[in-house]
Design a protein around this motif. Structure first.
Motif, short mmCIF file in Angstrom:
data_model
loop_
_atom_site.label_atom_id
_atom_site.label_comp_id
_atom_site.label_asym_id
_atom_site.label_seq_id
_atom_site.Cartn_x
_atom_site.Cartn_y
_atom_site.Cartn_z
N ARG A 408 -33.91 26.87 69.22
CA ARG A 408 -33.91 27.28 70.62
C ARG A 408 -33.80 26.06 71.53
O ARG A 408 -34.20 24.95 71.18
CB ARG A 408 -35.19 28.06 70.94
CG ARG A 408 -35.37 29.30 70.08
CD ARG A 408 -34.31 30.35 70.40
NE ARG A 408 -34.45 31.53 69.56
CZ ARG A 408 -33.63 31.86 68.59
NH1 ARG A 408 -32.59 31.08 68.32
NH2 ARG A 408 -33.82 32.96 67.89
N TYR A 409 -33.27 26.29 72.74
CA TYR A 409 -33.14 25.19 73.71
C TYR A 409 -34.51 24.65 74.10
O TYR A 409 -34.72 23.44 74.22
CB TYR A 409 -32.40 25.67 74.97
CG TYR A 409 -30.91 25.82 74.77
CD1 TYR A 409 -30.09 24.72 74.64
CD2 TYR A 409 -30.33 27.09 74.73
CE1 TYR A 409 -28.72 24.87 74.45
CE2 TYR A 409 -28.96 27.24 74.54
CZ TYR A 409 -28.15 26.13 74.40
OH TYR A 409 -26.81 26.26 74.22
N LEU A 410 -35.46 25.53 74.32
CA LEU A 410 -36.78 25.13 74.83
C LEU A 410 -37.79 25.02 73.68
O LEU A 410 -38.98 25.31 73.84
CB LEU A 410 -37.26 26.16 75.86
CG LEU A 410 -36.29 26.40 77.02
CD1 LEU A 410 -36.84 27.43 77.98
CD2 LEU A 410 -35.98 25.10 77.76
N LYS A 411 -37.33 24.55 72.52
CA LYS A 411 -38.18 24.51 71.33
C LYS A 411 -39.36 23.56 71.47
O LYS A 411 -40.40 23.77 70.85
CB LYS A 411 -37.33 24.11 70.12
CG LYS A 411 -36.64 22.75 70.29
CD LYS A 411 -35.71 22.45 69.14
CE LYS A 411 -34.96 21.14 69.37
NZ LYS A 411 -34.00 20.85 68.28
N ASP A 412 -39.19 22.49 72.25
CA ASP A 412 -40.24 21.47 72.33
C ASP A 412 -41.16 21.66 73.53
O ASP A 412 -41.94 20.77 73.86
CB ASP A 412 -39.60 20.07 72.40
CG ASP A 412 -38.81 19.75 71.15
OD1 ASP A 412 -39.25 20.18 70.06
OD2 ASP A 412 -37.79 19.06 71.26
N GLN A 413 -41.07 22.79 74.21
CA GLN A 413 -41.88 23.02 75.40
C GLN A 413 -42.93 24.08 75.14
O GLN A 413 -42.85 24.86 74.21
CB GLN A 413 -40.97 23.45 76.58
CG GLN A 413 -39.93 22.38 76.96
CD GLN A 413 -39.15 22.77 78.19
OE1 GLN A 413 -39.56 23.64 78.95
NE2 GLN A 413 -37.99 22.12 78.38
N ALA A 414 -43.96 24.09 76.02
CA ALA A 414 -45.02 25.07 75.91
C ALA A 414 -44.45 26.47 76.16
O ALA A 414 -43.36 26.62 76.75
CB ALA A 414 -46.12 24.76 76.92
N PRO A 415 -45.13 27.53 75.75
CA PRO A 415 -44.59 28.88 75.91
C PRO A 415 -44.29 29.22 77.38
O PRO A 415 -45.09 28.95 78.27
CB PRO A 415 -45.71 29.77 75.35
CG PRO A 415 -46.47 28.88 74.43
CD PRO A 415 -46.42 27.52 75.03
N ARG A 416 -43.12 29.80 77.61
CA ARG A 416 -42.76 30.29 78.94
C ARG A 416 -43.48 31.61 79.21
O ARG A 416 -43.68 32.42 78.31
CB ARG A 416 -41.25 30.52 79.04
CG ARG A 416 -40.38 29.39 78.52
CD ARG A 416 -40.45 28.15 79.35
NE ARG A 416 -39.93 28.39 80.69
CZ ARG A 416 -39.74 27.41 81.59
NH1 ARG A 416 -40.03 26.16 81.26
NH2 ARG A 416 -39.29 27.68 82.79
#
Length: 972
Positions: A408-416
């Motif tokens: 996923r694009y936002l794999k390294d970020q906290a849950p949206r």
């Protein structure tokens, strides 16, 4: 009375034995009576008769024992002697056979040599001829090389002598010229010396002055630093005091009179995490006809709690009915349950809820189905559960989160945060209507493959969110979507009604199984992987009311279970519910790295503007987030509980009271630190001053050392110059010596060359001889003449014979050891039997040594101590048979002879003085007596007093006649 002993010869098997017969010569006639007292009665006491009878039995047993031991000893000696003679004969036969075999080998070898005599002679002549011709060639080559080397050596030595003479002449001329200038050189050397000393003194003065100046400057700097550090410590204390004052003022300024909400009571809600545990294996959970396919074993899941959640959705389909509670390993408390919708959890930690229809106060759902408000409430709860589940996995199962988002694009970020907006609520209604119009079953997703007219992506309005490039960055939004499909239905056990709480609890538990129940030990299921997609930003839910025609259960061939039949028969709505989520999350990536999304916006206004533009477009299209009143009541209850009220009180925000407490603690710490730091600063300051003083002193010492070294160097330079001016003649002599050494080295080198030629010549000749010998030996081997092979055969025969002799010696030693043990065992047994017959009044027992002295015999009883287990016994000469076999080798002309000699010592059985030795296992000494002495000891009878009578004489005579003395065997 005189006792005489005679020996009678008799035959015992193969042996002749002697029996001692004692006769008694009475000095007086048989009718004579001894001296009798006047009052004595010549009547023998019956006790005395019994004792004498026991004595006779004892003497007979002792003689029999001695005879048995003597027989065994003699038999053992004979057997060992026979064995020794047998082994000696075998050894002699082996030696003879070995000698014959060696002689045969030598004869065969001699015949081979005689038969190949002409070929051997021819090979020898060829070897001699080859060595002679090759040696002559080597000698000629060496002579030629020697002559050439000698000529070259003479030429090089003559050239060096000529060059050396020229160099010496030139050196002598230079020495004469140097003598002319020596006076001027000495004067210049003295002048230069004085100049160097003056320069060194000046440099020393400058260095000393600089050291003192640096010391003064450094001391001033240290004092200033010390003062500044002290002031800094004091400033820290002042700052801490000011911080306390400011914090106190902040508390005062921000303390207000406020109306605050005082929380009420909250019901404790149980979350069941061990649903799969039953009281016994025979208990069946609920209606098994409605179960899904088997869910595997506990080991198939990442954690046991996930297995329990999956299994918990089966019992009674509630969970849990009162029957389930009775069957479960842990008793349930049916009061720790939600009683209305406002008590439903908004979070989604692992664990199932219990439904108690007796406590349910929520509204009943109409048989026509959910109202729009009820659908919105359920969607709000389910959106909250989805966000809570994503956060819980991120915080507690990061590996699961990473696995679901690795592409996923936002794999390294906290849950949206998944948003539930007005547009999403409308999209949920569209999805439900789309499914209803298409007549989809509860097993079909809202996709075109289920029906061409169904596509959950078309429920969202179409709006332009194209990506924008801003400089070296690309601003875009995610284009993700997913759908989870499940059923929402009420429980029917225990008289349950189709209430909102009933639907919500079952939806909660079914979602738990759908998400937590798909976290397997070896991967993730499709439902959990979809809901954890961090590229998602919005969520809704679609409701499709299931009818008998749209109900589906492929496992049972669409046959309804009793529970579904009950729902349809009683008009209790059942829904196919879909979790539908979409992306629309803006993100920024660098053109240099298009695989990773930036975690924060760059410091670039164009990028920020582009990002805000896309976000604004998405917000306008998606509408406002929905604050569902019923759901918000659950949020309020979760925060404050029931019965909350307001109170007016002085309130200071926690941040200011915390700041004041922290400031006071900091002041205390700073004050304590200040006292310690000031003391440490003083100690450090004194140490620095002392160090600066040492630096100054060391610099002055270094300047002194430099001055002294410079003066010494100047003096050395002056002395060298003067010596050089005065030493021209000495330099010529040194040159002569050096040139002569080089010439001698050349001569030695030339000699070494000649020596090498001679060494090479000798080595070449040796190699020629070795090669010729090798060829000669090879020819002899080809003819069958091989000295080494013959020697190896002879050696092998000798080794075999020696091994045979050694084996026979070991067998003989084993036989002797076995005979010795048999003798000791027999003696131990006989001594014990003799001890049982010993007359009591004659016995003197030594208990410490297990020895009984009867006056006539000494008996050694068997010991109970392991250390004394080996008893004393007359020894048999264990060396009566000795065999010695040696194989002598003579290697001259391969004429070997083998000689064997056997020495046998026979046992002497006729000597009365043969020693009888009693051995002790743990002693180094042995008591030795002769057989005559032993007989004398065993012949003595006990005395009965100074009275004499014919009866006693007769008894003594009978005892002597029938008592056996020491018997010895004689070879027959």
């Amino acid at each position: 009375m005189e006792n005489k002993v005679h020996y009678k010869l008799f035959k015992n098997g193969k042996f002749l034995c002697t029996m001692a017969l004692s006769t008694v010569a009475v000095l007086t006639t048989l009718g004579a009576t001894g001296t009798v007292h006047a009052d004595a009665t010549p009547v023998q006491n019956s006790n005395e008769q019994s004792e004498q009878t026991s004595q006779i039995t004892y003497q007979q047993k002792a003689s029999q024992n001695e005879q048995q031991l003597s027989d065994l000893a003699s038999a053992n000696a004979t057997k060992e002697a026979n064995a020794a003679n047998s082994y000696a004969q075998a050894n002699q036969q082996s030696a003879n056979a070995t000698s014959q075999q060696i002689a045969d080998i030598q004869n065969q070898y001699a015949q081979k040599k005689q038969q190949a005599e002409q070929q051997i002679q021819a090979a020898s002549d060829a070897m001699a001829s080859s060595v002679a011709s090759q040696t002559q060639a080597v000698n000629n080559s060496a002579a030629s090389a020697t002559s050439a080397t000698q000529q070259a050596n003479a030429t090089s030595e003559a050239q060096m002598q000529s060059a050396n003479a020229a160099a010496i002449a030139q050196a002598q001329q230079q020495a004469q010229e140097a003598a002319t200038h020596s006076a001027a050189a000495i004067s210049a050397a003295n002048s230069n010396y004085q100049v160097a000393v003056d320069s060194a003194n000046a440099t020393h003065q400058l260095a000393t002055s600089a050291a003192n100046a640096d010391y003064t400057a450094n001391v001033n700097n240290e004092n200033n630093t010390y003062s500044a550090n002290q002031q800094q410590v004091k400033n820290d204390v002042t700052a801490a005091q000011n911080a306390v004052s400011q914090a106190q003022q902040d508390v005062k300024d921000h303390t207000t009179t406020q109306t605050v909400t005082v929380p009420g009571q909250k019901r404790t809600i149980d979350h069941i995490t061990n649903a799969a545990e039953k009281r016994g294996d025979s208990v069946v959970w609920g209606d098994t006809s409605t179960w899904l396919t088997p869910v595997g074993q506990e080991s198939d899941y990442r954690k046991s709690i996930y297995y329990n959640i999956m299994m918990g959705t089966f019992p009674g389909q509630t969970p849990y009915s009162r029957v389930d509670a009775a069957n479960h390993a842990t008793p349930y408390d049916f009061t720790h349950v939600p009683t209305n919708v406002s008590e439903m959890p908004t979070d989604f930690q692992p664990g199932l809820l219990i439904y108690n229809p007796d406590l349910d106060t929520s509204e009943i759902v109409s048989s026509d189905g959910f109202t729009e408000a009820q659908k919105q409430t359920i969607r709000a709860f389910m959106a909250s559960w989805a966000n809570s589940f994503r956060n819980w996995i991120y915080n507690n199962e990061r590996d699961v989160w990473n696995e679901a988002n690795k592409f996923r694009y936002l794999k390294d970020q906290a849950p949206r945060q998944l948003k539930f907006t007005t547009t999403m609520n409308s999209a949920g209604n569209k999805i439900g209507q789309m499914r209803t119009n298409a007549g989809l079953t509860n097993d079909q997703h809202t996709i075109t493959s289920s029906n061409p007219n169904t596509d959950y992506n078309k429920a969202v309005p179409n709006f332009d969110v194209k990506g924008t490039q801003a400089g070296n960055y690309m601003v875009m939004c995610t284009d993700a979507s997913m759908e989870n499909l499940m059923t929402v239905e009420p429980a029917t056990v225990d008289g349950a009604k189709p209430t909102m709480l009933n639907y919500l609890i079952n939806a909660y538990n079914m979602t738990q199984a759908m998400w937590y129940g798909e976290i397997y030990a070896n991967g993730l299921g499709g439902h959990v992987r979809g809901i954890l997609d961090n590229d998602l930003g919005y969520i809704t839910g679609g409701f499709e009311k299931i009818t008998p025609s749209t109900y589906s259960n492929p496992i049972t061939d669409n046959k309804m279970a009793p529970r579904e039949q009950y729902l349809f028969n009683h008009n209790m709505p059942m829904y196919a519910f879909t979790y539908d989520a979409y992306g629309y999350v803006p993100y920024v990536m660098s053109m240099d790295d298009q695989l990773n999304v930036l975690s924060a916006l760059p410091n670039n206004q164009k990028v920020v503007d582009a990002y805000n533009k896309i976000q604004s477009t998405i917000d306008n299209a998606m509408g406002q987030e929905i604050q569902d009143p019923t759901f918000m009541s659950a949020v309020s209850y979760e925060k404050n509980g029931d019965g909350s009220h307001t109170e007016t009180k002085q309130v200071t925000p926690q941040q200011y009271t915390d700041a004041l407490n922290n400031a006071k603690s900091h002041l205390t710490q700073v004050t304590n630190d200040a006292n310690s730091k000031l003391q440490q600063l003083t100690q450090t300051h004194q140490a620095h001053l002392k160090n600066l003083e040492n630096i100054r002193d060391n610099a002055i010492k270094q300047a002194d050392a430099t001055l002294q070294k410079a003066v010494e160097q100047a003096k050395q330079t002056r002395d060298n110059k003067i010596a050089e001016a005065k030493g021209s003649q000495v330099n010529v002599d040194a040159l002569k010596k050096s040139l002569d050494e080089k010439y001698q080295q050349l001569v030695a080198s030339d000699k070494a060359k000649l020596d090498k030629i001679e060494t090479d010549r000798q080595n070449a000749i040796k190699q020629i001889q070795a090669n010729a010998q090798s060829e000669y030996d090879a020819k002899l081997k080809a003819l069958g003449v091989d000295d080494q092979a013959v020697q190896a055969q002879i050696k092998q025969l000798q080794n075999a014979h020696e091994a045979f002799v050694k084996e026979n010696a070991n067998k003989l030693a084993q036989l002797k050891a076995e005979d010795t043990k048999a003798y000791n065992d027999l003696k131990t047994k006989l001594d014990a039997e003799l001890a049982a017959l010993m007359p009591k009044h004659e016995t003197n027992t030594d208990h410490s040594g297990n020895v009984i002295n009867t006056g006539d015999h000494t008996i050694v009883l068997p010991s109970t101590d392991e250390k004394d287990a080996a008893q004393e016994h007359p020894s048999v000469n264990s060396d009566n048979s000795k065999s010695t076999v040696s194989l002598a080798e003579k290697n001259n002309n391969f004429d070997n002879q083998t000689q064997t000699s056997v020495a046998t010592a026979n046992v002497d059985t006729n000597n009365d003085d043969t020693a009888v030795t009693a051995l002790k296992v743990n002693a180094t000494e042995s008591a030795t007596i002769t057989r005559k002495e032993y007989k004398q000891q065993t012949k003595k009878l006990p005395q009965t007093g100074n009275s004499q009578s014919l009866v006693l004489v007769a008894l003594g005579t009978l005892t002597s006649m029938f008592g056996f003395g020491l018997m010895r065997k004689r070879r027959y």
